[in-house]
Motif scaffolding. Structure first.
Motif, PDB file in Angstrom:
ATOM      1  N   ASP A 189      -5.049   9.254  -2.953  1.00  0.00           N
ATOM      2  CA  ASP A 189      -5.337   8.102  -2.102  1.00  0.00           C
ATOM      3  C   ASP A 189      -4.413   6.907  -2.355  1.00  0.00           C
ATOM      4  N   LYS A 190      -3.524   7.032  -3.318  1.00  0.00           N
ATOM      5  CA  LYS A 190      -2.693   5.890  -3.689  1.00  0.00           C
ATOM      6  C   LYS A 190      -1.807   5.414  -2.535  1.00  0.00           C
ATOM      7  N   GLY A 191      -1.118   6.352  -1.892  1.00  0.00           N
ATOM      8  CA  GLY A 191      -0.256   5.979  -0.772  1.00  0.00           C
ATOM      9  C   GLY A 191      -1.047   5.457   0.404  1.00  0.00           C
ATOM     10  N   ASP A 192      -2.224   6.055   0.653  1.00  0.00           N
ATOM     11  CA  ASP A 192      -3.089   5.600   1.746  1.00  0.00           C
ATOM     12  C   ASP A 192      -3.436   4.128   1.573  1.00  0.00           C
ATOM     13  N   VAL A 193      -3.853   3.771   0.338  1.00  0.00           N
ATOM     14  CA  VAL A 193      -4.220   2.385   0.040  1.00  0.00           C
ATOM     15  C   VAL A 193      -3.027   1.454   0.241  1.00  0.00           C
TER      16      VAL A 193
ATOM     17  N   MET B  81      -2.288   0.919   3.922  1.00  0.00           N
ATOM     18  CA  MET B  81      -3.321   0.131   4.591  1.00  0.00           C
ATOM     19  C   MET B  81      -3.171  -1.355   4.247  1.00  0.00           C
ATOM     20  N   ILE B  82      -2.934  -1.647   2.978  1.00  0.00           N
ATOM     21  CA  ILE B  82      -2.761  -3.047   2.555  1.00  0.00           C
ATOM     22  C   ILE B  82      -1.543  -3.664   3.242  1.00  0.00           C
ATOM     23  N   LEU B  83      -0.437  -2.949   3.288  1.00  0.00           N
ATOM     24  CA  LEU B  83       0.786  -3.510   3.855  1.00  0.00           C
ATOM     25  C   LEU B  83       0.718  -3.590   5.371  1.00  0.00           C
ATOM     26  N   TYR B  84      -0.047  -2.691   6.008  1.00  0.00           N
ATOM     27  CA  TYR B  84      -0.325  -2.845   7.445  1.00  0.00           C
ATOM     28  C   TYR B  84      -1.005  -4.191   7.683  1.00  0.00           C
ATOM     29  N   MET B  85      -2.017  -4.503   6.891  1.00  0.00           N
ATOM     30  CA  MET B  85      -2.763  -5.758   7.074  1.00  0.00           C
ATOM     31  C   MET B  85      -1.847  -6.970   6.901  1.00  0.00           C
ATOM     32  N   ALA B  86      -0.918  -6.876   5.964  1.00  0.00           N
ATOM     33  CA  ALA B  86       0.006  -7.988   5.707  1.00  0.00           C
ATOM     34  C   ALA B  86       0.947  -8.234   6.881  1.00  0.00           C
TER      35      ALA B  86
ATOM     36  N   VAL C 178       3.161  -2.332  -7.597  1.00  0.00           N
ATOM     37  CA  VAL C 178       2.438  -1.078  -7.788  1.00  0.00           C
ATOM     38  C   VAL C 178       2.205  -0.383  -6.447  1.00  0.00           C
ATOM     39  N   LEU C 179       1.868  -1.153  -5.427  1.00  0.00           N
ATOM     40  CA  LEU C 179       1.656  -0.576  -4.096  1.00  0.00           C
ATOM     41  C   LEU C 179       2.927   0.099  -3.584  1.00  0.00           C
ATOM     42  N   LYS C 180       4.070  -0.497  -3.853  1.00  0.00           N
ATOM     43  CA  LYS C 180       5.337   0.108  -3.442  1.00  0.00           C
ATOM     44  C   LYS C 180       5.554   1.447  -4.156  1.00  0.00           C
ATOM     45  N   GLN C 181       5.200   1.498  -5.426  1.00  0.00           N
ATOM     46  CA  GLN C 181       5.310   2.756  -6.174  1.00  0.00           C
ATOM     47  C   GLN C 181       4.388   3.811  -5.566  1.00  0.00           C
ATOM     48  N   TRP C 182       3.167   3.409  -5.227  1.00  0.00           N
ATOM     49  CA  TRP C 182       2.199   4.352  -4.673  1.00  0.00           C
ATOM     50  C   TRP C 182       2.645   4.876  -3.314  1.00  0.00           C
ATOM     51  N   ASN C 183       3.256   4.025  -2.520  1.00  0.00           N
ATOM     52  CA  ASN C 183       3.754   4.453  -1.215  1.00  0.00           C
ATOM     53  C   ASN C 183       4.782   5.572  -1.368  1.00  0.00           C
ATOM     54  N   THR C 184       5.624   5.472  -2.379  1.00  0.00           N
ATOM     55  CA  THR C 184       6.640   6.499  -2.637  1.00  0.00           C
ATOM     56  C   THR C 184       6.025   7.735  -3.271  1.00  0.00           C
TER      57      THR C 184
ATOM     58  N   HIS D 182       6.601   5.385   9.398  1.00  0.00           N
ATOM     59  CA  HIS D 182       7.871   5.108   8.720  1.00  0.00           C
ATOM     60  C   HIS D 182       7.605   4.530   7.328  1.00  0.00           C
ATOM     61  N   PRO D 183       7.242   5.359   6.348  1.00  0.00           N
ATOM     62  CA  PRO D 183       6.969   4.832   5.010  1.00  0.00           C
ATOM     63  C   PRO D 183       8.160   4.130   4.382  1.00  0.00           C
ATOM     64  N   GLU D 184       9.375   4.467   4.820  1.00  0.00           N
ATOM     65  CA  GLU D 184      10.573   3.814   4.259  1.00  0.00           C
ATOM     66  C   GLU D 184      10.672   2.348   4.666  1.00  0.00           C
ATOM     67  N   TRP D 185       9.917   1.929   5.669  1.00  0.00           N
ATOM     68  CA  TRP D 185       9.934   0.518   6.081  1.00  0.00           C
ATOM     69  C   TRP D 185       9.303  -0.404   5.033  1.00  0.00           C
ATOM     70  N   VAL D 186       8.524   0.157   4.129  1.00  0.00           N
ATOM     71  CA  VAL D 186       7.965  -0.661   3.043  1.00  0.00           C
ATOM     72  C   VAL D 186       9.099  -1.278   2.228  1.00  0.00           C
ATOM     73  N   GLU D 187      10.048  -0.433   1.813  1.00  0.00           N
ATOM     74  CA  GLU D 187      11.198  -0.932   1.034  1.00  0.00           C
ATOM     75  C   GLU D 187      12.109  -1.788   1.906  1.00  0.00           C
TER      76      GLU D 187
END
Length: 267
Positions: A181-185, A188-193, A224-230, A259-264
């Motif tokens: 569930d780490k990437g899911d969380v 979801m958090i970064l979507y809200m941001a 930490v959220l960035k690590q979990w996304n990866t 597009h999970p790469e959009w986090v970085e």
């Protein structure tokens, strides 16, 4: 080699060089590492493609802010669809534990599942009114007791094992979900941001690197959220959920599932 031979050799080299100049080498185009392509890139995301940093964040905000809102009561039935166990249509899969539980057991008693706000309601004081309080992109079915243990804590690694959620840990001010569930969380958090930027009736929600955010409209820890996304890429469950929310309920998507790469690219 005689002078005559030397002259003939130089003439031959010159002729070969002339031929080589006329040849065109194939063009090599670099492909960005880990970049994904979706069916929505030429339509839904067309104004965001190719951008990065604040420009990408701003474009995505404009795109995903076109959204239908539902009531908090309607969230119950919506979660029965979005969080349906792929192996048992009569159940939902619970966040943090992965437990499959009957859809009929929604409520507030021990053994029930309820509506977990992954971006805690108190981090921005948005409550359960239509808007961030009912946004399905961060609302998940969760065991009542596990939900209570998580409370409004920020996200980080470590702590003591969470009863009823094997693989999850918590301490006084943070919560670590199980690996699945780490990437899911994170997404979801970064979507809200990105969705809630303070240009409507709600607070400007932003990630930071703190685990003591309390009631301010921030959530940590970003690093930490960035690590979990990866670490935990989007699953078929997440992708299906994103499609259902888009097609059936809200009409908007979580871009970090597509597009999970959009986090970085943004942070």
């Amino acid at each position: 080699m005689s002078v005559a031979q030397t002259g003939r050799w130089k003439a031959w080299v010159a002729s070969i060089a002339a031929v080589l100049v006329t040849l065109t080498l194939p063009t090599v185009t670099a492909t960005p590492a880990s970049a994904t392509t979706t069916a929505y890139d030429s339509t839904y995301y067309k104004n965001a493609i190719g951008k990065t940093g604040p420009s990408l964040k701003s474009s995505l905000h404009t795109i995903i802010s076109s959204q239908s809102k539902i009531s908090y009561d309607a969230v119950w039935n919506a979660l029965k669809v979005t969080d349906q166990d792929p192996n048992n249509s009569g159940n939902v899969t619970l966040l943090y534990s992965g437990v499959s539980r009957s859809k009929s057991l929604n409520g507030g008693d021990v053994g029930d599942w309820n509506r977990e706000h992954v971006w805690a309601q108190s981090h921005g004081s948005f409550g359960t009114s239509a808007g961030p309080g009912t946004d399905l992109h961060h609302l998940r079915a969760c065991d009542v007791q596990v939900n209570s243990i998580r409370g409004n804590k920020d996200w980080d690694m470590g702590g003591s094992p969470v009863s009823g959620a094997t693989g999850s840990y918590t301490d006084s001010n943070s919560f670590e979900p199980r690996n699945a569930d780490k990437g899911d969380v994170a997404r979801m958090i970064l979507y809200m941001a990105v969705r809630y930027e303070g240009d409507d009736a709600w607070a400007d929600l932003e990630p930071n690197d703190s685990t003591t955010n309390g009631s301010v409209p921030w959530h940590g820890r970003l690093s930490v959220l960035k690590q979990w996304n990866t670490q935990d890429p989007p699953s078929a469950f997440e992708e299906r959920r994103n499609d259902i929310i888009f097609n059936t309920y809200q009409g908007n998507r979580n871009p970090f599932i597509d597009h999970p790469e959009w986090v970085e690219a943004i942070w």
